[in-house]
Scaffold this active site. Structure first.
Site, PDB file in Angstrom:
ATOM      1  N   ASP A 121      -4.662   9.811   9.738  1.00 46.89           N
ATOM      2  CA  ASP A 121      -3.314   9.341  10.017  1.00 46.89           C
ATOM      3  C   ASP A 121      -2.785   9.923  11.318  1.00 46.89           C
ATOM      4  O   ASP A 121      -2.925  11.113  11.592  1.00 46.89           O
ATOM      5  CB  ASP A 121      -2.373   9.712   8.863  1.00 46.89           C
ATOM      6  CG  ASP A 121      -2.720   8.954   7.595  1.00 46.89           C
ATOM      7  OD1 ASP A 121      -2.773   7.721   7.656  1.00 46.89           O
ATOM      8  OD2 ASP A 121      -2.955   9.594   6.553  1.00 46.89           O
ATOM      9  N   GLU A 178       0.865  -1.188   0.000  1.00 44.53           N
ATOM     10  CA  GLU A 178       0.000   0.000   0.000  1.00 44.53           C
ATOM     11  C   GLU A 178       0.899   1.235   0.000  1.00 44.53           C
ATOM     12  O   GLU A 178       1.744   1.394   0.887  1.00 44.53           O
ATOM     13  CB  GLU A 178      -0.900  -0.001   1.234  1.00 44.53           C
ATOM     14  CG  GLU A 178      -1.828   1.185   1.331  1.00 44.53           C
ATOM     15  CD  GLU A 178      -2.627   1.183   2.620  1.00 44.53           C
ATOM     16  OE1 GLU A 178      -2.974   2.286   3.083  1.00 44.53           O
ATOM     17  OE2 GLU A 178      -2.905   0.103   3.174  1.00 44.53           O
TER      18      GLU A 178
END
Length: 263
Positions: A60, A49
């Protein structure tokens, strides 16, 4: 998409989750990212990924945010990322690679143009975490036309009816967010995660891949037989922090990946 499905189904048939490590394109450089990918694949990664650096990521945690900041500080360009992805996918044609990208970057380039570039670079799918489910259907046909998976996310807070609709519209696999909150390493996974996976298993035949918080081999053993893939980001990205020689950082990344890959 078939390449991605084949990689996940092969591990599924073995009763072991696929290892899906996350890397930031451009941290510490695009050439360095290529070396990280080499190490991860040699250590047994089944799918890669690739995170597209963005200045305002939504989900995140601090480790990946810092990684994006380091990449953006090199004045990285979107076209450069795609050019290097082409090199990585050509070098590793048997390993599917996905893009993790903010919809803002897709929108800025144009959906059709971005999807064309992604496919031409050799990506097998995209994860757009800030794309609302209601908008995803508009992009699904664009992705399908280019044989790109459009992976969608389900969180512990997703209502059951909405989770079912997401499972039905996702392609490639369903990204199961293990916790409510941001990415980052955790010492323990939620006890209710296994029940969440069992419920989702009744909603879809797609592989279920778990991300957010996975950092230890104990987590992988816990999920074996329940999840079809484990997505590992912060634990690996953290290895790139600090002033150690890059070769030492690569060695740490390889060792952790081997630890997380069930044989």
């Amino acid at each position: 998409m078939s390449q991605l499905s084949d990689a996940l189904q092969q591990r599924q048939a073995q009763g072991k989750p696929a290892l899906i490590p996350f890397v930031t394109a451009g941290d510490p450089s695009l050439e360095g990212t290529g070396r990280v990918i080499d190490v991860l694949i040699n250590a047994g990664a089944d799918v890669i990924e690739i995170g597209f650096p963005y200045s305002d990521p939504l989900a995140d945690g601090p480790v990946i945010q810092a990684s994006y900041t380091r990449a953006l500080a090199t004045h990285i360009k979107l076209d450069d990322i795609f050019a290097h992805i082409s090199k990585w996918t050509s070098k590793h044609p048997k390993t599917p690679m996905l893009g993790m990208v903010s919809f803002s970057l897709v929108f800025r380039k144009g959906v059709s143009a971005f999807f064309d570039a992604a496919r031409q670079a050799g990506l097998t799918g995209l994860i757009i975490p800030d794309l609302p489910f209601e908008e995803a259907s508009k992009l699904s046909s664009e992705a399908t036309a280019r044989q790109l998976a459009l992976v969608q996310l389900v969180t512990p807070a997703t209502p059951r009816d909405r989770a079912q609709a997401i499972c039905q519209s996702s392609t490639g696999f369903v990204y199961v967010v293990s916790v409510t909150g941001i990415t980052g390493t955790r010492t323990a996974l939620p006890a209710e995660l296994i029940n969440q996976l069992a419920e989702l298993r009744q909603m879809t035949k797609l592989p279920l891949c778990v991300g957010f918080g996975i950092s230890q081999s104990e987590h992988v053993h816990l999920l074996a037989g329940h999840a079809d893939g484990i997505i590992v980001g912060s634990a690996l990205v953290r290895c790139l922090e600090g002033d150690k020689p890059f070769d030492e950082k690569l060695a740490e990344i390889g060792a952790l990946a081997r630890e997380l890959k069930l044989k």
